[in-house]
Design an enzyme around this catalytic site. Structure first.
Site, PDB file in Angstrom:
ATOM      1  N   ASP A   2       0.811  -1.217   0.000  1.00 46.00           N
ATOM      2  CA  ASP A   2       0.000   0.000   0.000  1.00 46.00           C
ATOM      3  C   ASP A   2       0.846   1.269   0.000  1.00 46.00           C
ATOM      4  O   ASP A   2       2.075   1.223   0.160  1.00 46.00           O
ATOM      5  CB  ASP A   2      -0.966  -0.013   1.206  1.00 46.00           C
ATOM      6  CG  ASP A   2      -0.268  -0.407   2.513  1.00 46.00           C
ATOM      7  OD1 ASP A   2       0.975  -0.381   2.557  1.00 46.00           O
ATOM      8  OD2 ASP A   2      -0.970  -0.732   3.492  1.00 46.00           O
ATOM      9  N   ASP A  42      -7.754  -2.539  14.213  1.00 49.21           N
ATOM     10  CA  ASP A  42      -9.119  -2.928  13.844  1.00 49.21           C
ATOM     11  C   ASP A  42      -9.145  -4.158  12.938  1.00 49.21           C
ATOM     12  O   ASP A  42     -10.169  -4.473  12.343  1.00 49.21           O
ATOM     13  CB  ASP A  42      -9.827  -1.749  13.155  1.00 49.21           C
ATOM     14  CG  ASP A  42      -9.063  -1.241  11.926  1.00 49.21           C
ATOM     15  OD1 ASP A  42      -8.082  -1.878  11.522  1.00 49.21           O
ATOM     16  OD2 ASP A  42      -9.473  -0.198  11.370  1.00 49.21           O
ATOM     17  N   GLU A  77      -9.592  -1.698   5.305  1.00 48.62           N
ATOM     18  CA  GLU A  77     -10.253  -1.398   6.576  1.00 48.62           C
ATOM     19  C   GLU A  77     -11.497  -2.274   6.757  1.00 48.62           C
ATOM     20  O   GLU A  77     -11.963  -2.903   5.801  1.00 48.62           O
ATOM     21  CB  GLU A  77     -10.651   0.085   6.594  1.00 48.62           C
ATOM     22  CG  GLU A  77      -9.469   1.061   6.549  1.00 48.62           C
ATOM     23  CD  GLU A  77      -8.730   1.188   7.874  1.00 48.62           C
ATOM     24  OE1 GLU A  77      -8.779   0.255   8.697  1.00 48.62           O
ATOM     25  OE2 GLU A  77      -8.102   2.238   8.093  1.00 48.62           O
TER      26      GLU A  77
END
Ligand code: GLP
Length: 256
Positions: A63, A132, A139
């Site tokens: 990324d 998370d 995400e």
């Protein structure tokens, strides 16, 4: 999933480094997927110290932030050159990192996917994990079959990553990331997680249901995934004693 709990982060990193060293000795032209963040820093130091031959290796990073130049000190380009590529004999032309300044973002993402395929696919993908459960920058609620694309960072991830920037306001809102489908096509996955801050995400990913709420949980469907943990990151795993027992009793030919 193979859960490898070591006495500390150093030992867990050494397992990962040995695995990569073994891959490079078996396949000198391996294709390796790389991650950024604080977690793999020690791994990269260890790999540099091993003086492996990277001349034929191709890498693909997971990324990059959108809107910052490769020269920006917090770009993942800078991170990789500062912490790994600048210290090994890799060929610049074999390094692939998403371009956060691409004008045509969908076109760039499609070409990144094509490049991975043209290189023969990723032999081993290194992953960290967000608090998370994100992998790469996928995400929660990311499609579990997503491909390389633009994503919006969650407020929590921007908070988590603010420590690398001057302030939270400087953390970009968008990123380019390999998709979860892209990651899942790697032949082997090596996820590292250290510290109590990762314990919940790891417990959900390893022992919870497979859900886009915790993107790393899809790794339960991957046939060759190793998860290298320190005791703090493993602390919320219900079956941690079993994982330790399994690792201690591995057949000699499977030992790392
Ligand atoms: C970042 C990266 C991920 C990384 C994760 C954890 O946002 N995009 O690839 O695994 O967050 O970072 P750290 O290792 O610093 O905890």
């Amino acid at each position: 999933m193979e859960i490898i709990i070591q006495p500390d982060a150093e030992a867990a990193t050494s397992v990962a480094a040995r695995l990569i060293a073994r891959l490079l000795s078996e396949k000198p032209n391996a294709v390796i997927g790389l991650a950024t963040g604080s977690t793999p820093l020690r791994l990269y130091q260890e790999l540099v110290g091993m003086k492996l031959d990277w001349r034929q290796v191709t890498t693909f990073n997971l990324d990059e932030y959108v809107g910052i130049s490769p020269q920006h000190p917090q770009s993942y380009h800078s991170f990789m050159w500062d912490n790994l590529f600048g210290h090994i004999n890799i060929s610049v032309k074999n390094v692939n990192i998403p371009d956060g300044l691409a004008n045509d973002i969908p076109g760039f993402c499609a070409s990144y996917e094509r490049k991975i395929i043209a290189a023969g696919g990723i032999d081993l993908q290194v992953l960290g994990i967000g608090t998370d459960g994100h992998i790469g920058f996928n995400e929660p609620t990311s499609s579990l079959s997503s491909r390389t694309r633009i994503k919006t960072l969650t407020p929590q991830t921007r908070k988590d990553n603010a420590r690398f920037f001057g302030s939270e306001a400087e953390v970009p809102h968008h990123c380019l990331t390999m998709g979860i489908g892209t990651i899942m096509e790697a032949r082997q996955i090596l996820l590292l997680a250290f510290g109590a801050g990762k314990a919940k995400a790891i417990a959900e990913a390893v022992e919870g249901p497979i859900t886009a709420r915790n993107p790393a949980s899809i790794l339960q469907m991957h046939p060759v995934t190793k998860v290298c943990l320190d005791p703090a990151a493993a602390s919320k795993l219900e079956l941690q004693e079993y994982y330790r027992w399994v690792y201690e009793h591995k057949p000699v030919w499977q030992q790392l």
